[in-house]
Write a protein that holds these residues in place. Structure first.
Motif, PDB file in Angstrom:
ATOM      1  N   LYS A   1       0.868  -1.187  -0.007  1.00  0.00           N
ATOM      2  CA  LYS A   1      -0.090   0.097   0.103  1.00  0.00           C
ATOM      3  C   LYS A   1       0.987   1.336  -0.002  1.00  0.00           C
ATOM      4  CE  LYS A   1      -3.677  -2.215   2.641  1.00  0.00           C
ATOM      5  NZ  LYS A   1      -4.144  -2.268   3.914  1.00  0.00           N
ATOM      6  N   GLU A   2       0.418   2.213  -0.866  1.00  0.00           N
ATOM      7  CA  GLU A   2       1.168   3.454  -0.864  1.00  0.00           C
ATOM      8  C   GLU A   2       0.561   4.436   0.196  1.00  0.00           C
ATOM      9  OE1 GLU A   2       1.904   4.887  -4.608  1.00  0.00           O
ATOM     10  OE2 GLU A   2       2.920   2.792  -5.643  1.00  0.00           O
ATOM     11  N   PRO A   3       1.400   5.396   0.690  1.00  0.00           N
ATOM     12  CA  PRO A   3       0.792   6.273   1.626  1.00  0.00           C
ATOM     13  C   PRO A   3      -0.034   7.336   1.087  1.00  0.00           C
ATOM     14  CG  PRO A   3       3.136   6.842   1.227  1.00  0.00           C
ATOM     15  CD  PRO A   3       3.086   5.613   0.618  1.00  0.00           C
ATOM     16  N   ILE A   4      -1.238   7.650   1.662  1.00  0.00           N
ATOM     17  CA  ILE A   4      -2.310   8.542   1.187  1.00  0.00           C
ATOM     18  C   ILE A   4      -1.945   9.854   1.722  1.00  0.00           C
ATOM     19  CG2 ILE A   4      -4.573   8.946   1.200  1.00  0.00           C
ATOM     20  CD1 ILE A   4      -5.052   5.934   1.264  1.00  0.00           C
ATOM     21  N   LEU A   5      -1.886   9.977   3.018  1.00  0.00           N
ATOM     22  CA  LEU A   5      -1.888  11.472   3.759  1.00  0.00           C
ATOM     23  C   LEU A   5      -0.885  12.334   3.300  1.00  0.00           C
ATOM     24  CD1 LEU A   5      -2.953   9.987   7.440  1.00  0.00           C
ATOM     25  CD2 LEU A   5      -4.327  10.876   5.659  1.00  0.00           C
ATOM     26  N   ASP A   6      -1.272  13.584   3.244  1.00  0.00           N
ATOM     27  CA  ASP A   6      -0.191  14.276   2.915  1.00  0.00           C
ATOM     28  C   ASP A   6       0.745  15.010   4.265  1.00  0.00           C
ATOM     29  OD1 ASP A   6      -0.601  14.627   0.194  1.00  0.00           O
ATOM     30  OD2 ASP A   6      -2.183  16.187   0.382  1.00  0.00           O
ATOM     31  N   GLU A   7       1.723  15.444   4.208  1.00  0.00           N
ATOM     32  CA  GLU A   7       2.449  15.615   5.336  1.00  0.00           C
ATOM     33  C   GLU A   7       1.764  16.781   6.246  1.00  0.00           C
ATOM     34  OE1 GLU A   7       6.623  17.957   6.218  1.00  0.00           O
ATOM     35  OE2 GLU A   7       6.613  16.566   4.397  1.00  0.00           O
ATOM     36  N   GLU A   8       0.834  17.725   5.782  1.00  0.00           N
ATOM     37  CA  GLU A   8       0.390  18.760   6.456  1.00  0.00           C
ATOM     38  C   GLU A   8      -0.602  18.084   7.286  1.00  0.00           C
ATOM     39  OE1 GLU A   8       0.751  18.937   3.229  1.00  0.00           O
ATOM     40  OE2 GLU A   8       2.365  20.706   3.266  1.00  0.00           O
ATOM     41  N   VAL A   9      -1.552  17.203   6.902  1.00  0.00           N
ATOM     42  CA  VAL A   9      -2.534  16.228   7.537  1.00  0.00           C
ATOM     43  C   VAL A   9      -1.791  15.606   8.453  1.00  0.00           C
ATOM     44  CG1 VAL A   9      -4.179  14.310   7.382  1.00  0.00           C
ATOM     45  CG2 VAL A   9      -3.911  16.178   5.654  1.00  0.00           C
ATOM     46  N   VAL A  10      -0.639  14.644   8.377  1.00  0.00           N
ATOM     47  CA  VAL A  10       0.010  13.925   9.394  1.00  0.00           C
ATOM     48  C   VAL A  10       0.588  14.942  10.499  1.00  0.00           C
ATOM     49  CG1 VAL A  10       1.888  12.261   9.804  1.00  0.00           C
ATOM     50  CG2 VAL A  10       0.595  12.210   7.486  1.00  0.00           C
ATOM     51  N   LYS A  11       0.978  16.003  10.223  1.00  0.00           N
ATOM     52  CA  LYS A  11       1.501  17.065  11.275  1.00  0.00           C
ATOM     53  C   LYS A  11       0.213  17.220  12.052  1.00  0.00           C
ATOM     54  CE  LYS A  11       5.421  18.834   8.905  1.00  0.00           C
ATOM     55  NZ  LYS A  11       5.897  20.311   8.139  1.00  0.00           N
ATOM     56  N   VAL A  12      -0.917  17.653  11.380  1.00  0.00           N
ATOM     57  CA  VAL A  12      -2.238  17.857  12.503  1.00  0.00           C
ATOM     58  C   VAL A  12      -2.365  16.691  13.399  1.00  0.00           C
ATOM     59  CG1 VAL A  12      -4.696  18.472  12.197  1.00  0.00           C
ATOM     60  CG2 VAL A  12      -3.129  19.704  10.762  1.00  0.00           C
ATOM     61  N   LEU A  13      -2.253  15.448  12.859  1.00  0.00           N
ATOM     62  CA  LEU A  13      -2.508  14.475  13.757  1.00  0.00           C
ATOM     63  C   LEU A  13      -1.452  14.418  14.864  1.00  0.00           C
ATOM     64  CD1 LEU A  13      -3.747  10.855  12.130  1.00  0.00           C
ATOM     65  CD2 LEU A  13      -1.973  11.202  14.122  1.00  0.00           C
ATOM     66  N   LYS A  14      -0.190  14.623  14.604  1.00  0.00           N
ATOM     67  CA  LYS A  14       0.958  14.755  15.441  1.00  0.00           C
ATOM     68  C   LYS A  14       0.542  15.374  16.587  1.00  0.00           C
ATOM     69  CE  LYS A  14       4.960  13.365  16.935  1.00  0.00           C
ATOM     70  NZ  LYS A  14       5.141  14.103  18.115  1.00  0.00           N
ATOM     71  N   ILE A  15       0.071  16.899  16.075  1.00  0.00           N
ATOM     72  CA  ILE A  15      -0.127  17.696  17.044  1.00  0.00           C
ATOM     73  C   ILE A  15      -1.167  17.284  17.901  1.00  0.00           C
ATOM     74  CG2 ILE A  15      -1.422  20.257  17.318  1.00  0.00           C
ATOM     75  CD1 ILE A  15       0.366  21.008  14.591  1.00  0.00           C
ATOM     76  N   ALA A  16      -2.268  16.701  17.419  1.00  0.00           N
ATOM     77  CA  ALA A  16      -3.402  16.289  18.347  1.00  0.00           C
ATOM     78  C   ALA A  16      -3.147  15.053  18.956  1.00  0.00           C
ATOM     79  CB  ALA A  16      -4.571  15.684  17.297  1.00  0.00           C
ATOM     80  N   CYS A  17      -2.038  14.298  18.643  1.00  0.00           N
ATOM     81  CA  CYS A  17      -1.526  13.164  19.649  1.00  0.00           C
ATOM     82  C   CYS A  17      -0.972  13.918  21.016  1.00  0.00           C
ATOM     83  CB  CYS A  17      -0.722  12.206  19.014  1.00  0.00           C
ATOM     84  SG  CYS A  17      -1.783  11.119  18.034  1.00  0.00           S
ATOM     85  N   ASP A  18      -0.100  14.860  20.504  1.00  0.00           N
ATOM     86  CA  ASP A  18       0.864  15.641  21.551  1.00  0.00           C
ATOM     87  C   ASP A  18      -0.410  16.420  22.379  1.00  0.00           C
ATOM     88  OD1 ASP A  18       3.187  14.577  20.381  1.00  0.00           O
ATOM     89  OD2 ASP A  18       3.446  16.582  19.265  1.00  0.00           O
ATOM     90  N   THR A  19      -1.212  17.047  22.079  1.00  0.00           N
ATOM     91  CA  THR A  19      -2.443  17.685  22.688  1.00  0.00           C
ATOM     92  C   THR A  19      -2.904  16.570  23.670  1.00  0.00           C
ATOM     93  OG1 THR A  19      -2.781  19.010  21.024  1.00  0.00           O
ATOM     94  CG2 THR A  19      -4.509  19.181  22.769  1.00  0.00           C
ATOM     95  N   PHE A  20      -3.251  15.473  23.102  1.00  0.00           N
ATOM     96  CA  PHE A  20      -3.865  14.509  24.033  1.00  0.00           C
ATOM     97  C   PHE A  20      -3.060  13.568  25.083  1.00  0.00           C
ATOM     98  CE2 PHE A  20      -7.065  14.228  20.491  1.00  0.00           C
ATOM     99  CZ  PHE A  20      -7.873  15.205  20.808  1.00  0.00           C
ATOM    100  N   LYS A  21      -1.571  14.103  24.588  1.00  0.00           N
ATOM    101  CA  LYS A  21      -0.471  13.279  25.630  1.00  0.00           C
ATOM    102  C   LYS A  21      -0.753  11.719  25.251  1.00  0.00           C
ATOM    103  CE  LYS A  21      -0.242  16.495  29.393  1.00  0.00           C
ATOM    104  NZ  LYS A  21      -0.753  17.617  28.444  1.00  0.00           N
TER     105      LYS A  21
END
Length: 257
Positions: free
Chosen positions: A27-47
């Motif tokens: 499978k090839e990756p789908i998500l753009d870097e900007e989307v993954v960064k938002v997801l990372k910010i969310a994970c950090d926010t939720f600890k």
């Protein structure tokens, strides 16, 4: 003590054999870097830890692959983390109210508890309840436990390994595109790429090699010998491991400047 150690090694060997035998679908990756960064910010926010970050991406991408109509992207993104926190990672499960607050802060739109639960049900329905019970993080830990303990690297390279995992997921489209270009010269070489991506040991071993090159261990260890050991372990030729490790090393260096 020796008996416990033997049992641990035996369990790790069983896991390793399972990793070797069961190829994943290409499978090839789908998500753009900007989307993954938002997801990372969310994970950090939720600890939430790196397990949740990685499994959330896997859930979100698989949902996008299977979904055949429009959906609320930011709601599905946040709900992917909500689901992932329930079965992976070491943190306390997220509450829906925290997802609602995060969505409001990010979008200035009033979401509610029912919408989060409905999104959760939709994701589980689309994925047929099939969730990634283990991730590349677990595979890396297995490699470290089984093959690096003798040279006392475990405590030193695991944090760096996890940092690299996060970077690789954020920049996944970048390095995957570079790797695909290398293996797209003809049909035969592309089949090799499909095999490599399908092998669960491929990226964990490449990350281990990348870690060794990025630390002072490259001056005190015979990395060539370690790569040969990894070749014997994975049945993947060392040239393929070196090619991908070279891409990863350059990626890490370019993002550390």
């Amino acid at each position: 003590m020796s008996s416990n150690t033997d049992n641990d090694v035996e369990l790790l060997q069983v896991w390793l054999e399972d990793m070797t035998k069961n190829l994943q679908q290409y499978k090839e990756p789908i998500l753009d870097e900007e989307v993954v960064k938002v997801l990372k910010i969310a994970c950090d926010t939720f600890k939430q830890d790196v397990h949740v970050f990685v499994s959330s991406i896997e859930i979100l991408e698989e949902y996008i692959r299977r979904k055949d109509k429009n959906y609320d992207e930011i709601l599905i993104l946040a709900t992917s983390i909500f689901i992932s926190s329930k079965f992976t990672g070491e943190q306390i499960d997220l509450k829906a109210k925290y997802i609602v607050k995060f969505l409001h802060r990010l979008t200035n739109v009033e979401y509610n508890f029912r919408e989060v639960v409905a999104a959760e049900v939709d994701i589980l329905r689309i994925l047929d309840g099939s969730l990634p019970m283990s991730t590349i993080v677990d595979d890396i830990n297995t490699i470290i436990e089984l093959h690096v303990r003798e040279i006392r690297l475990k405590a030193n390279i695991r944090p760096l390994s996890l940092e690299i995992v996060q970077l690789l997921y954020i920049c996944r489209k970048t390095w995957f595109h570079e790797l695909k270009n290398i293996y797209s010269q003809n049909e035969e070489s592309f089949l090799v790429l499909k095999f490599l991506i399908g092998c669960r040991l491929y990226l964990p071993v490449v990350i281990l090699i990348t870690c060794l090159h990025l630390t002072n261990y490259k001056y005190i260890l015979d990395i060539g010998s370690i790569i040969n050991d990894m070749t014997n372990l994975t049945k993947i030729h060392h040239d393929h491991l070196r090619v991908c490790a070279g891409i990863m090393i350059n990626l890490v260096k370019s993002n550390s400047n």
